[in-house]
Design a protein around this motif. Structure first.
Motif, PDB file in Angstrom:
ATOM      1  N   ILE A  12      71.720  73.827   7.486  1.00  0.00           N
ATOM      2  CA  ILE A  12      73.170  74.106   8.630  1.00  0.00           C
ATOM      3  C   ILE A  12      73.935  72.853   8.496  1.00  0.00           C
ATOM      4  CG2 ILE A  12      71.573  73.675  10.726  1.00  0.00           C
ATOM      5  CD1 ILE A  12      73.228  76.709  11.843  1.00  0.00           C
ATOM      6  N   MET A  13      73.479  72.042   8.273  1.00  0.00           N
ATOM      7  CA  MET A  13      74.480  70.255   8.318  1.00  0.00           C
ATOM      8  C   MET A  13      74.727  70.320   6.976  1.00  0.00           C
ATOM      9  SD  MET A  13      73.815  69.749  11.129  1.00  0.00           S
ATOM     10  CE  MET A  13      74.381  68.172  11.822  1.00  0.00           C
ATOM     11  N   GLY A  14      74.684  70.917   5.686  1.00  0.00           N
ATOM     12  CA  GLY A  14      75.370  71.134   4.760  1.00  0.00           C
ATOM     13  C   GLY A  14      76.619  71.545   4.610  1.00  0.00           C
ATOM     14  N   GLN A  15      77.331  71.567   3.388  1.00  0.00           N
ATOM     15  CA  GLN A  15      78.730  71.972   3.630  1.00  0.00           C
ATOM     16  C   GLN A  15      78.631  73.475   2.552  1.00  0.00           C
ATOM     17  OE1 GLN A  15      80.304  70.260  -0.010  1.00  0.00           O
ATOM     18  NE2 GLN A  15      80.306  68.336   0.671  1.00  0.00           N
ATOM     19  N   GLY A  16      77.666  74.237   2.904  1.00  0.00           N
ATOM     20  CA  GLY A  16      77.844  75.815   3.211  1.00  0.00           C
ATOM     21  C   GLY A  16      78.069  76.673   4.241  1.00  0.00           C
ATOM     22  N   THR A  17      77.732  75.758   5.028  1.00  0.00           N
ATOM     23  CA  THR A  17      78.228  76.534   6.336  1.00  0.00           C
ATOM     24  C   THR A  17      79.133  77.490   6.288  1.00  0.00           C
ATOM     25  OG1 THR A  17      78.695  74.853   7.721  1.00  0.00           O
ATOM     26  CG2 THR A  17      76.200  75.347   8.122  1.00  0.00           C
ATOM     27  N   GLY A  18      80.748  76.538   5.773  1.00  0.00           N
ATOM     28  CA  GLY A  18      81.622  77.575   6.334  1.00  0.00           C
ATOM     29  C   GLY A  18      81.727  78.441   5.477  1.00  0.00           C
ATOM     30  N   PRO A  19      81.619  78.550   3.849  1.00  0.00           N
ATOM     31  CA  PRO A  19      81.298  79.635   2.779  1.00  0.00           C
ATOM     32  C   PRO A  19      80.551  80.639   2.686  1.00  0.00           C
ATOM     33  CG  PRO A  19      81.175  77.053   1.572  1.00  0.00           C
ATOM     34  CD  PRO A  19      81.169  77.325   3.258  1.00  0.00           C
ATOM     35  N   ALA A  20      79.220  80.539   4.170  1.00  0.00           N
ATOM     36  CA  ALA A  20      78.411  81.455   4.838  1.00  0.00           C
ATOM     37  C   ALA A  20      79.269  82.380   5.261  1.00  0.00           C
ATOM     38  CB  ALA A  20      77.097  81.192   5.362  1.00  0.00           C
ATOM     39  N   LYS A  21      80.158  81.900   6.623  1.00  0.00           N
ATOM     40  CA  LYS A  21      80.683  82.697   7.283  1.00  0.00           C
ATOM     41  C   LYS A  21      81.229  83.763   5.788  1.00  0.00           C
ATOM     42  CE  LYS A  21      79.254  81.176  11.504  1.00  0.00           C
ATOM     43  NZ  LYS A  21      78.447  82.270  11.920  1.00  0.00           N
ATOM     44  N   LEU A  22      82.555  83.320   4.988  1.00  0.00           N
ATOM     45  CA  LEU A  22      82.817  84.102   4.419  1.00  0.00           C
ATOM     46  C   LEU A  22      82.064  84.878   3.374  1.00  0.00           C
ATOM     47  CD1 LEU A  22      85.496  81.445   2.696  1.00  0.00           C
ATOM     48  CD2 LEU A  22      85.865  82.799   4.155  1.00  0.00           C
ATOM     49  N   ILE A  23      80.490  84.712   3.459  1.00  0.00           N
ATOM     50  CA  ILE A  23      80.014  85.303   2.611  1.00  0.00           C
ATOM     51  C   ILE A  23      79.783  86.796   3.079  1.00  0.00           C
ATOM     52  CG2 ILE A  23      77.644  85.208   1.655  1.00  0.00           C
ATOM     53  CD1 ILE A  23      78.437  83.323   0.332  1.00  0.00           C
ATOM     54  N   ALA A  24      79.282  86.295   5.120  1.00  0.00           N
ATOM     55  CA  ALA A  24      78.571  87.015   5.817  1.00  0.00           C
ATOM     56  C   ALA A  24      80.087  88.719   6.105  1.00  0.00           C
ATOM     57  CB  ALA A  24      78.658  86.581   6.748  1.00  0.00           C
ATOM     58  N   SER A  25      81.276  87.085   6.164  1.00  0.00           N
ATOM     59  CA  SER A  25      82.574  88.553   6.539  1.00  0.00           C
ATOM     60  C   SER A  25      83.267  89.303   5.662  1.00  0.00           C
ATOM     61  CB  SER A  25      83.900  87.535   6.155  1.00  0.00           C
ATOM     62  OG  SER A  25      84.871  88.064   6.338  1.00  0.00           O
ATOM     63  N   ALA A  26      82.851  89.091   3.717  1.00  0.00           N
ATOM     64  CA  ALA A  26      82.877  89.770   2.139  1.00  0.00           C
ATOM     65  C   ALA A  26      81.418  90.770   2.215  1.00  0.00           C
ATOM     66  CB  ALA A  26      82.876  88.495   1.395  1.00  0.00           C
ATOM     67  N   PHE A  27      80.753  90.800   3.049  1.00  0.00           N
ATOM     68  CA  PHE A  27      79.407  92.309   3.456  1.00  0.00           C
ATOM     69  C   PHE A  27      79.708  92.506   3.771  1.00  0.00           C
ATOM     70  CE2 PHE A  27      75.394  93.607   4.045  1.00  0.00           C
ATOM     71  CZ  PHE A  27      74.519  93.217   3.008  1.00  0.00           C
ATOM     72  N   ALA A  28      80.069  91.810   5.424  1.00  0.00           N
ATOM     73  CA  ALA A  28      80.501  92.917   6.453  1.00  0.00           C
ATOM     74  C   ALA A  28      82.036  93.823   5.728  1.00  0.00           C
ATOM     75  CB  ALA A  28      80.882  92.271   7.482  1.00  0.00           C
ATOM     76  N   ASP A  29      82.519  93.822   5.218  1.00  0.00           N
ATOM     77  CA  ASP A  29      83.407  95.179   4.379  1.00  0.00           C
ATOM     78  C   ASP A  29      82.756  95.601   3.353  1.00  0.00           C
ATOM     79  OD1 ASP A  29      85.510  93.383   5.475  1.00  0.00           O
ATOM     80  OD2 ASP A  29      85.513  91.887   4.462  1.00  0.00           O
ATOM     81  N   TRP A  30      81.964  94.739   2.442  1.00  0.00           N
ATOM     82  CA  TRP A  30      81.020  95.151   2.004  1.00  0.00           C
ATOM     83  C   TRP A  30      80.309  96.857   1.882  1.00  0.00           C
ATOM     84  CZ3 TRP A  30      75.359  94.264  -0.918  1.00  0.00           C
ATOM     85  CH2 TRP A  30      75.925  94.926  -1.720  1.00  0.00           C
ATOM     86  N   LYS A  31      79.714  96.181   3.228  1.00  0.00           N
ATOM     87  CA  LYS A  31      78.879  97.151   3.377  1.00  0.00           C
ATOM     88  C   LYS A  31      79.037  97.874   5.219  1.00  0.00           C
ATOM     89  CE  LYS A  31      75.704  98.650   0.695  1.00  0.00           C
ATOM     90  NZ  LYS A  31      75.471  99.328  -0.286  1.00  0.00           N
ATOM     91  N   GLN A  32      78.401  98.698   5.853  1.00  0.00           N
ATOM     92  CA  GLN A  32      78.841  98.818   6.461  1.00  0.00           C
ATOM     93  C   GLN A  32      77.567  99.800   8.027  1.00  0.00           C
ATOM     94  OE1 GLN A  32      81.658 100.179   4.488  1.00  0.00           O
ATOM     95  NE2 GLN A  32      82.615  98.388   5.440  1.00  0.00           N
ATOM     96  N   SER A  33      77.680  98.956   8.987  1.00  0.00           N
ATOM     97  CA  SER A  33      76.101  99.659   9.542  1.00  0.00           C
ATOM     98  C   SER A  33      76.730  99.660  11.376  1.00  0.00           C
ATOM     99  CB  SER A  33      75.038  98.882   8.832  1.00  0.00           C
ATOM    100  OG  SER A  33      73.962  99.455  10.532  1.00  0.00           O
ATOM    101  N   GLU A  34      75.844 100.461  12.233  1.00  0.00           N
ATOM    102  CA  GLU A  34      76.250 100.737  13.297  1.00  0.00           C
ATOM    103  C   GLU A  34      74.946  99.389  13.944  1.00  0.00           C
ATOM    104  OE1 GLU A  34      75.302 104.364  15.843  1.00  0.00           O
ATOM    105  OE2 GLU A  34      75.925 104.846  13.722  1.00  0.00           O
ATOM    106  N   ASN A  35      74.676  99.002  13.091  1.00  0.00           N
ATOM    107  CA  ASN A  35      73.382  97.596  14.107  1.00  0.00           C
ATOM    108  C   ASN A  35      73.063  97.048  12.439  1.00  0.00           C
ATOM    109  OD1 ASN A  35      71.796  96.201  15.393  1.00  0.00           O
ATOM    110  ND2 ASN A  35      70.414  97.423  15.720  1.00  0.00           N
ATOM    111  N   GLY A  36      73.834  96.549  12.182  1.00  0.00           N
ATOM    112  CA  GLY A  36      73.387  95.267  10.753  1.00  0.00           C
ATOM    113  C   GLY A  36      73.500  94.206  10.909  1.00  0.00           C
ATOM    114  N   LEU A  37      72.845  93.102  10.612  1.00  0.00           N
ATOM    115  CA  LEU A  37      73.072  91.690  10.561  1.00  0.00           C
ATOM    116  C   LEU A  37      72.746  91.422   9.200  1.00  0.00           C
ATOM    117  CD1 LEU A  37      72.865  88.746  12.097  1.00  0.00           C
ATOM    118  CD2 LEU A  37      71.015  89.567  12.189  1.00  0.00           C
ATOM    119  N   VAL A  38      72.861  90.250   8.570  1.00  0.00           N
ATOM    120  CA  VAL A  38      73.353  90.055   7.850  1.00  0.00           C
ATOM    121  C   VAL A  38      72.986  88.377   7.139  1.00  0.00           C
ATOM    122  CG1 VAL A  38      75.843  89.634   7.082  1.00  0.00           C
ATOM    123  CG2 VAL A  38      74.415  89.664   5.315  1.00  0.00           C
ATOM    124  N   THR A  39      72.403  87.805   7.011  1.00  0.00           N
ATOM    125  CA  THR A  39      71.780  86.107   6.754  1.00  0.00           C
ATOM    126  C   THR A  39      71.888  85.893   5.497  1.00  0.00           C
ATOM    127  OG1 THR A  39      69.928  87.428   8.768  1.00  0.00           O
ATOM    128  CG2 THR A  39      69.991  84.746   7.797  1.00  0.00           C
TER     129      THR A  39
END
Length: 168
Positions: free
Chosen positions: A127-154
């Motif tokens: 979490i202290m590395g350089q991947g936290t910014g891209p991780a938010k982008l990955i999670a956002s792109a995942f939300a565009d790809w899959k939709q759920s009423e109660n989904g969590l992507v980690t």
């Protein structure tokens, strides 16, 4: 008093698990009939007798075309499907972030009750590395790809440490 609170907490967790299992078992029974028929439909064209599979496709018309497209999607792993979606629909920043994805789990089966997907990347540093910014982008792109009423992507780094998460 500490022991009593542990017992109460255990009972609450047990009730929640039982409720989730019973909710899923109702969906699984209804869904298994549909899944069983689609599995048998997918097995027929891929069977040992290609002539009968070819004969079944023209008779179905539209369903033959859809099952062929579904087979192509099934052959690709979840991470390849996700990457292909982002290549087609993502922003340049999302495309760059998703290029670091190495594995996706839990994206196929969803029940809209408690859907959880895991995305693994080649980033390092947690979490202290350089991947936290891209991780938010990955999670956002995942939300565009899959939709759920109660989904969590980690999103995890190469060492399995948490980078970020988001809803989908």
């Amino acid at each position: 008093m500490g022991m009593k609170s542990k017992i109460v907490l255990g009972a609450v967790v047990g009730v929640v698990v039982i409720g989730a299992v019973s909710a899923n078992s109702g969906d699984a029974d209804g869904g298994s009939a549909g899944k069983g028929s689609s599995v048998s439909a997918q097995q027929q064209p891929g069977g040992a007798d290609p002539g009968s599979g070819a004969d079944a496709k023209p008779a179905d018309g539209k369903t033959g075309d859809k099952s062929g497209a579904g087979k192509a999607a099934e052959k690709a792993s979840q991470d390849e499907q996700f990457k292909a979606f982002v290549r087609k629909n993502g922003t340049p920043q999302e495309k760059e972030a998703v290029a670091h994805v190495t594995k996706v789990q839990g994206a196929e089966e969803q029940n809209d009750i408690l859907d959880a997907a895991d995305v693994y990347t080649d980033f390092t540093g947690g979490i202290m590395g350089q991947g936290t910014g891209p991780a938010k982008l990955i999670a956002s792109a995942f939300a565009d790809w899959k939709q759920s009423e109660n989904g969590l992507v980690t999103v995890y780094d190469a060492e399995g440490e948490l980078l970020g998460n988001g809803t989908f």
